[in-house]
Scaffold this active site. Structure first.
Site, PDB file in Angstrom:
ATOM      1  N   ASP A  62       6.025  -6.630 -19.440  1.00  0.00           N
ATOM      2  CA  ASP A  62       4.804  -6.163 -18.789  1.00  0.00           C
ATOM      3  C   ASP A  62       4.681  -6.973 -17.500  1.00  0.00           C
ATOM      4  O   ASP A  62       4.511  -8.192 -17.539  1.00  0.00           O
ATOM      5  CB  ASP A  62       3.617  -6.434 -19.724  1.00  0.00           C
ATOM      6  CG  ASP A  62       2.271  -6.108 -19.079  1.00  0.00           C
ATOM      7  OD1 ASP A  62       2.221  -5.879 -17.854  1.00  0.00           O
ATOM      8  OD2 ASP A  62       1.268  -6.096 -19.815  1.00  0.00           O
ATOM      9  N   SER A 142       2.148   2.364  -0.835  1.00  0.00           N
ATOM     10  CA  SER A 142       1.825   3.793  -0.907  1.00  0.00           C
ATOM     11  C   SER A 142       1.188   4.220   0.416  1.00  0.00           C
ATOM     12  O   SER A 142       0.748   3.357   1.195  1.00  0.00           O
ATOM     13  CB  SER A 142       0.818   4.012  -2.045  1.00  0.00           C
ATOM     14  OG  SER A 142       0.245   5.301  -1.994  1.00  0.00           O
ATOM     15  N   TYR A 155      -7.221   1.775  -6.523  1.00  0.00           N
ATOM     16  CA  TYR A 155      -5.769   1.940  -6.360  1.00  0.00           C
ATOM     17  C   TYR A 155      -5.361   1.636  -4.911  1.00  0.00           C
ATOM     18  O   TYR A 155      -4.409   0.903  -4.659  1.00  0.00           O
ATOM     19  CB  TYR A 155      -5.368   3.368  -6.747  1.00  0.00           C
ATOM     20  CG  TYR A 155      -3.899   3.681  -6.579  1.00  0.00           C
ATOM     21  CD1 TYR A 155      -2.965   3.256  -7.528  1.00  0.00           C
ATOM     22  CD2 TYR A 155      -3.424   4.404  -5.480  1.00  0.00           C
ATOM     23  CE1 TYR A 155      -1.603   3.549  -7.375  1.00  0.00           C
ATOM     24  CE2 TYR A 155      -2.083   4.695  -5.322  1.00  0.00           C
ATOM     25  CZ  TYR A 155      -1.176   4.268  -6.273  1.00  0.00           C
ATOM     26  OH  TYR A 155       0.163   4.549  -6.123  1.00  0.00           O
ATOM     27  N   LYS A 159      -2.825  -1.288  -3.223  1.00  0.00           N
ATOM     28  CA  LYS A 159      -1.650  -0.990  -2.394  1.00  0.00           C
ATOM     29  C   LYS A 159      -1.751  -1.626  -1.000  1.00  0.00           C
ATOM     30  O   LYS A 159      -0.740  -1.950  -0.388  1.00  0.00           O
ATOM     31  CB  LYS A 159      -1.432   0.530  -2.323  1.00  0.00           C
ATOM     32  CG  LYS A 159      -1.086   1.157  -3.685  1.00  0.00           C
ATOM     33  CD  LYS A 159       0.187   0.557  -4.288  1.00  0.00           C
ATOM     34  CE  LYS A 159       0.591   1.178  -5.602  1.00  0.00           C
ATOM     35  NZ  LYS A 159       1.833   0.598  -6.160  1.00  0.00           N
TER      36      LYS A 159
HETATM   37  P1  NAD Z   1       5.194   6.699 -13.221  1.00  0.00           P
HETATM   38  O1  NAD Z   1       3.876   6.559 -13.891  1.00  0.00           O
HETATM   39  O2  NAD Z   1       5.905   8.001 -13.296  1.00  0.00           O
HETATM   40  O3  NAD Z   1       6.187   5.550 -13.753  1.00  0.00           O
HETATM   41  C1  NAD Z   1       5.775   4.225 -13.798  1.00  0.00           C
HETATM   42  C2  NAD Z   1       6.699   3.424 -14.693  1.00  0.00           C
HETATM   43  O4  NAD Z   1       6.230   2.069 -14.691  1.00  0.00           O
HETATM   44  C3  NAD Z   1       6.678   3.876 -16.155  1.00  0.00           C
HETATM   45  O5  NAD Z   1       7.994   3.920 -16.668  1.00  0.00           O
HETATM   46  C4  NAD Z   1       5.838   2.818 -16.865  1.00  0.00           C
HETATM   47  O6  NAD Z   1       6.213   2.611 -18.225  1.00  0.00           O
HETATM   48  C5  NAD Z   1       6.118   1.590 -16.018  1.00  0.00           C
HETATM   49  N1  NAD Z   1       5.024   0.613 -16.081  1.00  0.00           N
HETATM   50  C6  NAD Z   1       3.692   0.833 -15.950  1.00  0.00           C
HETATM   51  N2  NAD Z   1       3.008  -0.301 -16.093  1.00  0.00           N
HETATM   52  C7  NAD Z   1       3.929  -1.275 -16.310  1.00  0.00           C
HETATM   53  C8  NAD Z   1       3.832  -2.675 -16.553  1.00  0.00           C
HETATM   54  N3  NAD Z   1       2.644  -3.295 -16.615  1.00  0.00           N
HETATM   55  N4  NAD Z   1       4.971  -3.383 -16.736  1.00  0.00           N
HETATM   56  C9  NAD Z   1       6.172  -2.756 -16.691  1.00  0.00           C
HETATM   57  N5  NAD Z   1       6.324  -1.443 -16.478  1.00  0.00           N
HETATM   58  C10 NAD Z   1       5.207  -0.704 -16.300  1.00  0.00           C
HETATM   59  O7  NAD Z   1       4.934   6.270 -11.687  1.00  0.00           O
HETATM   60  P2  NAD Z   1       5.741   6.638 -10.346  1.00  0.00           P
HETATM   61  O8  NAD Z   1       5.104   7.830  -9.741  1.00  0.00           O
HETATM   62  O9  NAD Z   1       7.200   6.633 -10.599  1.00  0.00           O
HETATM   63  O10 NAD Z   1       5.311   5.388  -9.419  1.00  0.00           O
HETATM   64  C11 NAD Z   1       6.124   4.244  -9.239  1.00  0.00           C
HETATM   65  C12 NAD Z   1       5.495   3.354  -8.172  1.00  0.00           C
HETATM   66  O11 NAD Z   1       5.344   4.086  -6.944  1.00  0.00           O
HETATM   67  C13 NAD Z   1       4.088   2.861  -8.527  1.00  0.00           C
HETATM   68  O12 NAD Z   1       3.900   1.559  -8.066  1.00  0.00           O
HETATM   69  C14 NAD Z   1       3.176   3.823  -7.764  1.00  0.00           C
HETATM   70  O13 NAD Z   1       1.910   3.264  -7.511  1.00  0.00           O
HETATM   71  C15 NAD Z   1       3.998   4.033  -6.510  1.00  0.00           C
HETATM   72  N6  NAD Z   1       3.685   5.286  -5.811  1.00  0.00           N
HETATM   73  C16 NAD Z   1       3.748   6.498  -6.430  1.00  0.00           C
HETATM   74  C17 NAD Z   1       3.440   7.651  -5.735  1.00  0.00           C
HETATM   75  C18 NAD Z   1       3.479   9.012  -6.376  1.00  0.00           C
HETATM   76  O14 NAD Z   1       3.096   9.976  -5.704  1.00  0.00           O
HETATM   77  N7  NAD Z   1       3.927   9.174  -7.600  1.00  0.00           N
HETATM   78  C19 NAD Z   1       3.075   7.567  -4.385  1.00  0.00           C
HETATM   79  C20 NAD Z   1       3.013   6.321  -3.765  1.00  0.00           C
HETATM   80  C21 NAD Z   1       3.335   5.183  -4.492  1.00  0.00           C
END
Ligand code: NAD
Length: 259
Positions: A62, A142, A155, A159
């Protein structure tokens, strides 16, 4: 340019953007340490990486817990025989009006998105220095790290904080040959957006899919971003072509937020 035979640790690599980054770096020749809280999903990613001919290891952690992040970095070094790149990708969404945010929700999202990145930067920099080697630290910000969006206040704040940590760490570690950058995706069609859309619908009364479609409709290139679009940019940040870049958090979003 590739990152052939380097070791890269990616957090949140069980699915979504982190999975795509892990597999892109493996495809480019890196050995990968997959860190997540979901054991089954990590194993599935490791199998794909091994099928690409790379070494892959998994570690359940975590990222909001400092000890677990340090243990993950130690594990990666021991299991893969090196340590060159960390991608602090793990993050969670928080969808709530500022007026209704609770201390519990604010604390949770800051713990994962800000402290998770802080411990990742700290643990990786300590390891690079211990090994006397250069390294690359890359973290997930982000478009919400450049602009505050309604219902995404907490959120967005996390970021923005990732950009602050990236700038400060870049300056502190430049003398050690450590580059620190971040990536700022736009609207990526992962489970995170399914959750964002569901919660926005719940709060605003919109139909499921409506908010997602509205955001995607604003993208100049006319489509949602794929995890692979993000991974391609992270591969650049992880490799030698970005050796003269540090402290930056570029937006890669198909043309939605302009800075
Ligand atoms: P997602 O929810 O699809 O995947 C996130 C992964 O992180 C999951 O496998 C989850 O188990 C793991 N996770 C969550 N909390 C955790 C913790 N405390 N310790 C270890 N693992 C943990 O998310 P995503 O869309 O792939 O996003 C990945 C990153 O990109 C994030 O930081 C998110 O904020 C950022 N992001 C996403 C988007 C989007 O549009 N999806 C846009 C900008 C930024």
């Amino acid at each position: 340019m590739s990152i052939n035979d380097k070791v890269a640790l990616i957090t949140g690599a069980g699915q979504g953007i982190g999975r795509a980054i892990a597999l892109r770096l493996a495809n480019d020749g890196a050995d990968i340490a997959i860190v997540d809280m979901n054991e089954e999903k990590m194993q599935a990613v490791a199998e794909v990486a091994r099928a690409l001919g790379r070494n892959a290891t998994t570690f359940k952690a975590d990222v909001s817990k400092r000890d677990e992040v340090y243990a993950a970095v130690d594990h990666a070094e021991k299991a893969l025989g090196g340590f060159d790149v960390i991608v602090n990708n793990a993050g969670i969404a928080s969808i709530q009006a500022i007026a209704d945010l609770t201390p519990e929700e604010a604390e949770k999202v800051f713990k994962v998105n800000v402290e998770g990145v802080l411990w990742g930067i700290q643990a990786a920099a300590a390891k690079f220095k211990q090994r006397g080697r250069k390294g690359k630290i890359i973290s997930a910000s982000s478009i919400a790290g450049h602009e505050g969006f309604p219902l995404l206040g907490a959120y967005s704040a996390t970021k923005f904080a990732v950009r602050a940590l990236t700038q400060a760490a870049a300056k502190e570690f430049a003398g050690d040959g450590i580059n620190v950058n971040a990536y700022c995706p736009g609207v990526v069609g992962t489970d995170m957006w399914v959750e964002i859309d569901r919660r926005m619908a719940e709060i605003t009364g919109a139909k499921i899919g409506e908010n997602y479609d509205k955001f995607v409709g604003g993208i100049a290139l006319g489509r949602a971003q794929t995890p692979e679009d993000v991974a391609a940019f992270v591969a650049y940040l992880a490799g030698p072509d970005s050796d003269y870049m540090t402290g930056q958090a570029p937006i890669i979003d198909g043309g939605l937020v302009y800075r």
